[in-house]
Design a protein around this motif. Structure first.
Motif, PDB file in Angstrom:
ATOM      1  N   GLU A   1     -12.779  -4.543  -0.578  1.00 12.18           N
ATOM      2  CA  GLU A   1     -14.126  -4.483  -1.157  1.00 12.18           C
ATOM      3  C   GLU A   1     -14.774  -5.858  -1.155  1.00 12.18           C
ATOM      4  O   GLU A   1     -15.977  -5.988  -0.875  1.00 12.18           O
ATOM      5  N   ARG A   2     -14.001  -6.870  -1.467  1.00 15.72           N
ATOM      6  CA  ARG A   2     -14.533  -8.232  -1.478  1.00 15.72           C
ATOM      7  C   ARG A   2     -15.029  -8.643  -0.094  1.00 15.72           C
ATOM      8  O   ARG A   2     -16.041  -9.349   0.034  1.00 15.72           O
ATOM      9  N   ALA A   3     -14.339  -8.208   0.940  1.00 14.93           N
ATOM     10  CA  ALA A   3     -14.724  -8.544   2.313  1.00 14.93           C
ATOM     11  C   ALA A   3     -15.868  -7.676   2.829  1.00 14.93           C
ATOM     12  O   ALA A   3     -16.375  -7.918   3.925  1.00 14.93           O
ATOM     13  N   GLY A   4     -16.271  -6.662   2.062  1.00 20.77           N
ATOM     14  CA  GLY A   4     -17.291  -5.740   2.546  1.00 20.77           C
ATOM     15  C   GLY A   4     -16.799  -4.923   3.717  1.00 20.77           C
ATOM     16  O   GLY A   4     -17.580  -4.532   4.602  1.00 20.77           O
ATOM     17  N   ALA A   5     -15.494  -4.632   3.726  1.00 19.74           N
ATOM     18  CA  ALA A   5     -14.880  -3.943   4.860  1.00 19.74           C
ATOM     19  C   ALA A   5     -15.183  -2.449   4.852  1.00 19.74           C
ATOM     20  O   ALA A   5     -15.492  -1.860   3.808  1.00 19.74           O
ATOM     21  N   HIS A   6     -15.102  -1.839   6.029  1.00 18.16           N
ATOM     22  CA  HIS A   6     -15.098  -0.384   6.155  1.00 18.16           C
ATOM     23  C   HIS A   6     -13.687   0.062   5.762  1.00 18.16           C
ATOM     24  O   HIS A   6     -12.713  -0.311   6.412  1.00 18.16           O
ATOM     25  N   ILE A   7     -13.572   0.860   4.723  1.00 19.89           N
ATOM     26  CA  ILE A   7     -12.264   1.142   4.124  1.00 19.89           C
ATOM     27  C   ILE A   7     -11.794   2.557   4.455  1.00 19.89           C
ATOM     28  O   ILE A   7     -12.548   3.525   4.325  1.00 19.89           O
ATOM     29  N   THR A   8     -10.543   2.634   4.875  1.00 20.81           N
ATOM     30  CA  THR A   8      -9.846   3.905   5.055  1.00 20.81           C
ATOM     31  C   THR A   8      -8.588   3.853   4.202  1.00 20.81           C
ATOM     32  O   THR A   8      -7.893   2.841   4.182  1.00 20.81           O
ATOM     33  N   GLU A   9      -8.288   4.932   3.489  1.00 18.67           N
ATOM     34  CA  GLU A   9      -7.067   4.983   2.701  1.00 18.67           C
ATOM     35  C   GLU A   9      -6.097   5.981   3.336  1.00 18.67           C
ATOM     36  O   GLU A   9      -6.508   7.056   3.774  1.00 18.67           O
ATOM     37  N   VAL A  10      -4.834   5.581   3.388  1.00 18.89           N
ATOM     38  CA  VAL A  10      -3.801   6.399   4.038  1.00 18.89           C
ATOM     39  C   VAL A  10      -2.630   6.544   3.074  1.00 18.89           C
ATOM     40  O   VAL A  10      -2.215   5.581   2.435  1.00 18.89           O
ATOM     41  N   ASP A  11      -2.082   7.760   2.973  1.00 22.26           N
ATOM     42  CA  ASP A  11      -0.898   7.984   2.142  1.00 22.26           C
ATOM     43  C   ASP A  11       0.317   7.433   2.877  1.00 22.26           C
ATOM     44  O   ASP A  11       1.071   8.159   3.524  1.00 22.26           O
ATOM     45  N   SER A  12       0.487   6.121   2.764  1.00 18.08           N
ATOM     46  CA  SER A  12       1.478   5.435   3.581  1.00 18.08           C
ATOM     47  C   SER A  12       2.214   4.370   2.787  1.00 18.08           C
ATOM     48  O   SER A  12       1.710   3.844   1.791  1.00 18.08           O
ATOM     49  N   SER A  13       3.405   4.039   3.275  1.00 18.19           N
ATOM     50  CA  SER A  13       4.124   2.864   2.801  1.00 18.19           C
ATOM     51  C   SER A  13       3.500   1.622   3.424  1.00 18.19           C
ATOM     52  O   SER A  13       2.495   1.705   4.142  1.00 18.19           O
ATOM     53  N   HIS A  14       4.114   0.469   3.183  1.00 24.13           N
ATOM     54  CA  HIS A  14       3.610  -0.779   3.762  1.00 24.13           C
ATOM     55  C   HIS A  14       3.678  -0.760   5.289  1.00 24.13           C
ATOM     56  O   HIS A  14       2.834  -1.344   5.955  1.00 24.13           O
ATOM     57  N   ALA A  15       4.672  -0.061   5.834  1.00 23.15           N
ATOM     58  CA  ALA A  15       4.871  -0.041   7.288  1.00 23.15           C
ATOM     59  C   ALA A  15       3.981   1.005   7.948  1.00 23.15           C
ATOM     60  O   ALA A  15       4.440   1.881   8.693  1.00 23.15           O
ATOM     61  N   MET A  16       2.690   0.910   7.728  1.00 27.49           N
ATOM     62  CA  MET A  16       1.752   1.944   8.163  1.00 27.49           C
ATOM     63  C   MET A  16       1.703   2.114   9.673  1.00 27.49           C
ATOM     64  O   MET A  16       1.552   3.237  10.174  1.00 27.49           O
TER      65      MET A  16
ATOM     66  N   ALA B   1      17.130   0.268  11.424  1.00 27.11           N
ATOM     67  CA  ALA B   1      16.963  -0.569  12.620  1.00 27.11           C
ATOM     68  C   ALA B   1      15.916  -1.657  12.382  1.00 27.11           C
ATOM     69  O   ALA B   1      16.083  -2.800  12.825  1.00 27.11           O
ATOM     70  N   MET B   2      14.839  -1.312  11.687  1.00 28.06           N
ATOM     71  CA  MET B   2      13.811  -2.304  11.355  1.00 28.06           C
ATOM     72  C   MET B   2      14.381  -3.398  10.459  1.00 28.06           C
ATOM     73  O   MET B   2      14.097  -4.588  10.651  1.00 28.06           O
ATOM     74  N   ALA B   3      15.200  -3.007   9.497  1.00 21.02           N
ATOM     75  CA  ALA B   3      15.803  -3.984   8.591  1.00 21.02           C
ATOM     76  C   ALA B   3      16.722  -4.929   9.345  1.00 21.02           C
ATOM     77  O   ALA B   3      16.756  -6.144   9.079  1.00 21.02           O
ATOM     78  N   ALA B   4      17.465  -4.394  10.297  1.00 25.08           N
ATOM     79  CA  ALA B   4      18.391  -5.220  11.067  1.00 25.08           C
ATOM     80  C   ALA B   4      17.657  -6.213  11.963  1.00 25.08           C
ATOM     81  O   ALA B   4      18.150  -7.326  12.213  1.00 25.08           O
ATOM     82  N   ALA B   5      16.484  -5.816  12.451  1.00 25.60           N
ATOM     83  CA  ALA B   5      15.735  -6.656  13.396  1.00 25.60           C
ATOM     84  C   ALA B   5      14.664  -7.504  12.721  1.00 25.60           C
ATOM     85  O   ALA B   5      13.939  -8.232  13.399  1.00 25.60           O
TER      86      ALA B   5
ATOM     87  N   PRO C   1      18.802  -5.666   3.161  1.00 18.45           N
ATOM     88  CA  PRO C   1      18.866  -4.412   3.936  1.00 18.45           C
ATOM     89  C   PRO C   1      18.906  -3.151   3.082  1.00 18.45           C
ATOM     90  O   PRO C   1      18.297  -2.139   3.439  1.00 18.45           O
ATOM     91  N   ASP C   2      19.609  -3.204   1.931  1.00 22.05           N
ATOM     92  CA  ASP C   2      19.715  -1.999   1.112  1.00 22.05           C
ATOM     93  C   ASP C   2      18.438  -1.690   0.334  1.00 22.05           C
ATOM     94  O   ASP C   2      18.310  -0.616  -0.258  1.00 22.05           O
ATOM     95  N   LYS C   3      17.492  -2.612   0.349  1.00 24.49           N
ATOM     96  CA  LYS C   3      16.216  -2.403  -0.339  1.00 24.49           C
ATOM     97  C   LYS C   3      15.047  -2.268   0.631  1.00 24.49           C
ATOM     98  O   LYS C   3      13.926  -1.967   0.228  1.00 24.49           O
ATOM     99  N   PHE C   4      15.304  -2.493   1.909  1.00 25.38           N
ATOM    100  CA  PHE C   4      14.226  -2.579   2.903  1.00 25.38           C
ATOM    101  C   PHE C   4      13.403  -1.293   2.958  1.00 25.38           C
ATOM    102  O   PHE C   4      12.172  -1.332   2.906  1.00 25.38           O
ATOM    103  N   ARG C   5      14.071  -0.153   3.070  1.00 18.92           N
ATOM    104  CA  ARG C   5      13.311   1.086   3.227  1.00 18.92           C
ATOM    105  C   ARG C   5      12.473   1.384   1.995  1.00 18.92           C
ATOM    106  O   ARG C   5      11.285   1.727   2.090  1.00 18.92           O
ATOM    107  N   ALA C   6      13.056   1.253   0.809  1.00 22.79           N
ATOM    108  CA  ALA C   6      12.323   1.590  -0.417  1.00 22.79           C
ATOM    109  C   ALA C   6      11.106   0.707  -0.609  1.00 22.79           C
ATOM    110  O   ALA C   6      10.032   1.183  -1.011  1.00 22.79           O
ATOM    111  N   VAL C   7      11.223  -0.576  -0.300  1.00 20.90           N
ATOM    112  CA  VAL C   7      10.144  -1.531  -0.575  1.00 20.90           C
ATOM    113  C   VAL C   7       9.138  -1.609   0.570  1.00 20.90           C
ATOM    114  O   VAL C   7       7.937  -1.732   0.339  1.00 20.90           O
ATOM    115  N   PHE C   8       9.608  -1.506   1.803  1.00 20.56           N
ATOM    116  CA  PHE C   8       8.783  -1.817   2.967  1.00 20.56           C
ATOM    117  C   PHE C   8       8.397  -0.590   3.787  1.00 20.56           C
ATOM    118  O   PHE C   8       7.304  -0.543   4.343  1.00 20.56           O
ATOM    119  N   ALA C   9       9.297   0.382   3.851  1.00 15.29           N
ATOM    120  CA  ALA C   9       9.101   1.475   4.828  1.00 15.29           C
ATOM    121  C   ALA C   9       9.576   2.805   4.264  1.00 15.29           C
ATOM    122  O   ALA C   9      10.331   3.540   4.911  1.00 15.29           O
TER     123      ALA C   9
END
Length: 275
Positions: free
Chosen positions: A238-253, A190-194, A172-180
């Motif tokens: 790129e390997r999948a040949g996907a249409h790529i969008t980049e967002v200035d976001s954490s993992h919890a986009m 709340a996300m860490a708790a659930a 829980p004490d690392k959840f926000r920094a690493v994930f969100a």
């Protein structure tokens, strides 16, 4: 004695109740004109350390735009069984589908979409998009930068067959920094708790299929991701040949940037809509 009008009203109510009970997770779409393309149902698959509520902000936007949305619970018990579970869910979704996965959910959609003609597009949101024979840990090990391994709390649990499995949680004490990191602190707590744990074996499991070889795909890269390195995300996209969008976001986009995520999904839906 009931009047004919009362009997008709009761019959209508009973029919409505039966219909409502057959598909509780599918939102009613807006009426369609004859010359409009058939809109696909959007199926949103969460990953590890999350649940279906992580898609709530995206779900509301898609529903407001007239899309039917299904948000199944990803069991997080193993890649093969999770993919089989999702494949069965898809059998009960009528019409075309845009299949969306976040994080480990990307692995699950990659396997589950194989040989399913309903799936018209794959959308990866800061997700693992493996090649056949590749695991999540292969990806994370090939690119430096993930802070996830040092944030995990492994806990043993009894499996139904009597063996012992290992559940992985984010501390829980690392959840926000690493994930969100870009989610407000109270919401991240709340996300860490659930959070729902994942069986450690799922991250070592190797993909049996790579549906992106035959299906068009879209990928939203999280530039500030500390769970999956952004370089790994770009490589997979790129390997999948996907249409790529980049967002200035954490993992919890989907939580921190639901508008951007919704736009990527709608791009896939419009590009693959049929008349």
């Amino acid at each position: 004695m009931n009047s004919p009008k009362r009997l008709l009203a009761l019959s209508a109510l009973a029919t409505a109740a039966v219909v409502a009970g057959t598909a509780p997770t599918v939102a009613t779409a807006a009426p369609r004109h004859a010359d409009e393309p058939v809109r696909p149902t959007v199926v949103l698959v969460h990953g590890a350390f999350a649940d279906g509520s992580s898609w709530n902000k995206v779900t509301r936007r898609l529903q407001a735009a007239g899309y039917r949305v299904v948000v199944p619970a990803n069991p997080l018990r193993g890649l093969k069984s999770d993919s089989a579970y999702l494949a069965n869910v898809l059998k009960n979704v009528p019409g075309p589908v845009v299949l969306v996965g976040h994080s480990y959910g990307g692995e699950v959609i990659t396997d589950a979409a194989a040989a399913n003609p309903q799936v018209k597009a794959l959308v990866y949101i800061a997700a693992i998009a493996p090649e056949k024979g590749e695991s999540a840990n292969d990806i994370l090990g090939a690119y430096p930068g993930s802070e996830l391994p040092g944030a995990l709390n492994p806990l043993p649990y009894p499996r139904p067959d009597g063996s012992t499995g290992t559940d992985l949680y984010v501390k829980p004490d690392k959840f926000r920094a690493v994930f969100a990191a870009d989610v407000p602190p109270a919401e991240a707590r709340a996300m860490a708790a659930a959070q729902r744990p994942i069986d450690a074996s799922a991250l070592d499991a190797r993909s049996e299929h790579a549906a992106w070889h035959t299906l068009p795909s879209w990928y939203a890269v999280a530039r500030n991701d500390r769970t999956i390195p952004p370089a790994a995300e770009r490589h997979m996209a790129e390997r999948a040949g996907a249409h790529i969008t980049e967002v200035d976001s954490s993992h919890a986009m989907a939580v921190s940037h639901p508008g951007a995520v919704t736009r990527v999904i709608e791009q896939a839906a419009r590009a693959t809509a049929s008349r």
